[in-house]
Write a protein that holds these residues in place. Structure first.
Motif, PDB file in Angstrom:
ATOM      1  N   LYS A  73     -14.558 -45.844 -38.219  1.00  0.00           N
ATOM      2  CA  LYS A  73     -14.467 -47.015 -37.352  1.00  0.00           C
ATOM      3  C   LYS A  73     -14.843 -48.267 -38.145  1.00  0.00           C
ATOM      4  N   PRO A  74     -14.338 -49.429 -37.710  1.00  0.00           N
ATOM      5  CA  PRO A  74     -14.751 -50.682 -38.351  1.00  0.00           C
ATOM      6  C   PRO A  74     -16.245 -50.937 -38.154  1.00  0.00           C
ATOM      7  N   ALA A  75     -16.737 -51.884 -38.910  1.00  0.00           N
ATOM      8  CA  ALA A  75     -18.142 -52.288 -38.785  1.00  0.00           C
ATOM      9  C   ALA A  75     -18.371 -52.923 -37.414  1.00  0.00           C
ATOM     10  N   PRO A  76     -19.617 -52.929 -36.955  1.00  0.00           N
ATOM     11  CA  PRO A  76     -19.906 -53.609 -35.683  1.00  0.00           C
ATOM     12  C   PRO A  76     -19.505 -55.090 -35.745  1.00  0.00           C
ATOM     13  N   ILE A  77     -19.313 -55.667 -34.591  1.00  0.00           N
ATOM     14  CA  ILE A  77     -18.930 -57.075 -34.508  1.00  0.00           C
ATOM     15  C   ILE A  77     -20.070 -57.941 -35.042  1.00  0.00           C
ATOM     16  N   ALA A  78     -19.738 -58.894 -35.885  1.00  0.00           N
ATOM     17  CA  ALA A  78     -20.745 -59.764 -36.478  1.00  0.00           C
ATOM     18  C   ALA A  78     -21.474 -60.563 -35.403  1.00  0.00           C
ATOM     19  N   ASN A  79     -22.752 -60.691 -35.570  1.00  0.00           N
ATOM     20  CA  ASN A  79     -23.616 -61.504 -34.698  1.00  0.00           C
ATOM     21  C   ASN A  79     -23.678 -61.031 -33.251  1.00  0.00           C
ATOM     22  N   ALA A  80     -23.287 -59.814 -32.980  1.00  0.00           N
ATOM     23  CA  ALA A  80     -23.410 -59.287 -31.620  1.00  0.00           C
ATOM     24  C   ALA A  80     -24.842 -58.802 -31.426  1.00  0.00           C
ATOM     25  N   PRO A  81     -25.445 -59.134 -30.288  1.00  0.00           N
ATOM     26  CA  PRO A  81     -26.804 -58.645 -30.033  1.00  0.00           C
ATOM     27  C   PRO A  81     -26.837 -57.116 -30.015  1.00  0.00           C
ATOM     28  N   GLY A  82     -27.978 -56.576 -30.377  1.00  0.00           N
ATOM     29  CA  GLY A  82     -28.132 -55.127 -30.426  1.00  0.00           C
ATOM     30  C   GLY A  82     -27.848 -54.448 -29.104  1.00  0.00           C
ATOM     31  N   TRP A  83     -28.219 -55.093 -28.002  1.00  0.00           N
ATOM     32  CA  TRP A  83     -27.993 -54.484 -26.692  1.00  0.00           C
ATOM     33  C   TRP A  83     -26.505 -54.380 -26.389  1.00  0.00           C
ATOM     34  N   GLN A  84     -25.704 -55.336 -26.908  1.00  0.00           N
ATOM     35  CA  GLN A  84     -24.257 -55.259 -26.696  1.00  0.00           C
ATOM     36  C   GLN A  84     -23.661 -54.106 -27.491  1.00  0.00           C
ATOM     37  N   GLU A  85     -24.115 -53.931 -28.715  1.00  0.00           N
ATOM     38  CA  GLU A  85     -23.629 -52.806 -29.526  1.00  0.00           C
ATOM     39  C   GLU A  85     -24.016 -51.481 -28.876  1.00  0.00           C
ATOM     40  N   ALA A  86     -25.253 -51.400 -28.378  1.00  0.00           N
ATOM     41  CA  ALA A  86     -25.709 -50.175 -27.718  1.00  0.00           C
ATOM     42  C   ALA A  86     -24.898 -49.933 -26.447  1.00  0.00           C
ATOM     43  N   GLY A  87     -24.651 -50.995 -25.693  1.00  0.00           N
ATOM     44  CA  GLY A  87     -23.846 -50.869 -24.470  1.00  0.00           C
ATOM     45  C   GLY A  87     -22.429 -50.435 -24.773  1.00  0.00           C
ATOM     46  N   ALA A  88     -21.835 -51.012 -25.813  1.00  0.00           N
ATOM     47  CA  ALA A  88     -20.466 -50.638 -26.197  1.00  0.00           C
ATOM     48  C   ALA A  88     -20.417 -49.172 -26.619  1.00  0.00           C
ATOM     49  N   SER A  89     -21.404 -48.740 -27.389  1.00  0.00           N
ATOM     50  CA  SER A  89     -21.447 -47.333 -27.815  1.00  0.00           C
ATOM     51  C   SER A  89     -21.584 -46.410 -26.607  1.00  0.00           C
ATOM     52  N   ALA A  90     -22.445 -46.792 -25.668  1.00  0.00           N
ATOM     53  CA  ALA A  90     -22.650 -45.967 -24.472  1.00  0.00           C
ATOM     54  C   ALA A  90     -21.383 -45.888 -23.634  1.00  0.00           C
ATOM     55  N   VAL A  91     -20.708 -47.012 -23.444  1.00  0.00           N
ATOM     56  CA  VAL A  91     -19.476 -47.018 -22.642  1.00  0.00           C
ATOM     57  C   VAL A  91     -18.407 -46.185 -23.322  1.00  0.00           C
ATOM     58  N   HIS A  92     -18.253 -46.321 -24.629  1.00  0.00           N
ATOM     59  CA  HIS A  92     -17.248 -45.532 -25.334  1.00  0.00           C
ATOM     60  C   HIS A  92     -17.546 -44.036 -25.244  1.00  0.00           C
ATOM     61  N   LEU A  93     -18.803 -43.669 -25.446  1.00  0.00           N
ATOM     62  CA  LEU A  93     -19.175 -42.259 -25.339  1.00  0.00           C
ATOM     63  C   LEU A  93     -18.907 -41.740 -23.926  1.00  0.00           C
ATOM     64  N   LEU A  94     -19.302 -42.506 -22.914  1.00  0.00           N
ATOM     65  CA  LEU A  94     -19.079 -42.094 -21.530  1.00  0.00           C
ATOM     66  C   LEU A  94     -17.591 -42.009 -21.197  1.00  0.00           C
ATOM     67  N   LEU A  95     -16.777 -42.893 -21.769  1.00  0.00           N
ATOM     68  CA  LEU A  95     -15.336 -42.800 -21.548  1.00  0.00           C
ATOM     69  C   LEU A  95     -14.811 -41.445 -22.022  1.00  0.00           C
ATOM     70  N   TYR A  96     -15.252 -41.011 -23.203  1.00  0.00           N
ATOM     71  CA  TYR A  96     -14.815 -39.709 -23.707  1.00  0.00           C
ATOM     72  C   TYR A  96     -15.339 -38.574 -22.832  1.00  0.00           C
ATOM     73  N   VAL A  97     -16.608 -38.642 -22.464  1.00  0.00           N
ATOM     74  CA  VAL A  97     -17.192 -37.588 -21.634  1.00  0.00           C
ATOM     75  C   VAL A  97     -16.451 -37.495 -20.302  1.00  0.00           C
ATOM     76  N   VAL A  98     -16.237 -38.639 -19.652  1.00  0.00           N
ATOM     77  CA  VAL A  98     -15.565 -38.636 -18.351  1.00  0.00           C
ATOM     78  C   VAL A  98     -14.123 -38.170 -18.489  1.00  0.00           C
ATOM     79  N   LEU A  99     -13.439 -38.572 -19.557  1.00  0.00           N
ATOM     80  CA  LEU A  99     -12.069 -38.095 -19.764  1.00  0.00           C
ATOM     81  C   LEU A  99     -12.031 -36.571 -19.872  1.00  0.00           C
TER      82      LEU A  99
END
Length: 175
Positions: A73-99
């Motif tokens: 995967k590409p690098a995380p988005i520059a200057n994104a707060p840590g909570w946004q990166e954590a939220g994005a990771s959680a949503v992506h993981l949950l998308l796979y789990v729910v699928l």
């Protein structure tokens, strides 16, 4: 063919957008079949729904295999707060789990109900799917999938329209 630090590969982009279109059609055909009164309309929607779900399964497994075996995967988005990166990771993981829960419960629902013959071109009528336990997971999963997609799309729009950090370019073709 390979992802770069600032964008996904053409393979990942293609799988993402094909999956996105298929998932929206799956949600529409699934909810449409659930509320359809006419049995012919219901069978027609489910004859679209079931093979498309198999395609989503293949695309999802292909995407996971692509990342594990051939790409990163590409690098995380520059200057994104840590909570946004954590939220994005959680949503992506949950998308796979729910699928996978949706795909598994759909297969279990077909197996438990015996609806496969009617849906695969054979004779027969559809059962009342609400009588089978996998229907609960399938229905709740669909609602959770909608919530996760809303979060995913909302975050992408926030990045594109508010932060203006070219998030869509990461998941599109070109240089």
């Amino acid at each position: 063919m390979k992802s770069r630090p600032d964008r996904y590969s053409g393979v990942a982009v293609t799988i993402h957008w094909l999956s996105a279109i298929a998932i929206f059609v799956l949600l529409g055909s699934g909810f449409g079949a659930a509320i359809a009164v006419d049995p012919v309309a219901r069978i027609g929607l489910l004859r679209l729904h079931v093979p498309l779900a198999i395609i989503v399964l293949i695309l999802t497994l292909g995407r996971l295999a692509w990342w594990v075996l051939a790409d990163r995967k590409p690098a995380p988005i520059a200057n994104a707060p840590g909570w946004q990166e954590a939220g994005a990771s959680a949503v992506h993981l949950l998308l796979y789990v729910v699928l996978f829960v949706m795909l598994g419960s759909g297969i279990a629902l077909l197996a438990a109900s015996g609806a496969g013959a009617a849906l695969l071109g054979g004779a027969g009528t559809l059962p009342d799917f609400t009588l089978f336990a996998p229907r609960i997971a399938h229905g709740l999963g669909a609602l959770l999938l909608i919530a996760l997609l809303a979060a995913h799309i909302g975050a992408a729009l926030y990045h594109h329209l508010v932060r203006r950090d070219a998030i869509f370019l990461r998941m599109w073709y070109g240089r």
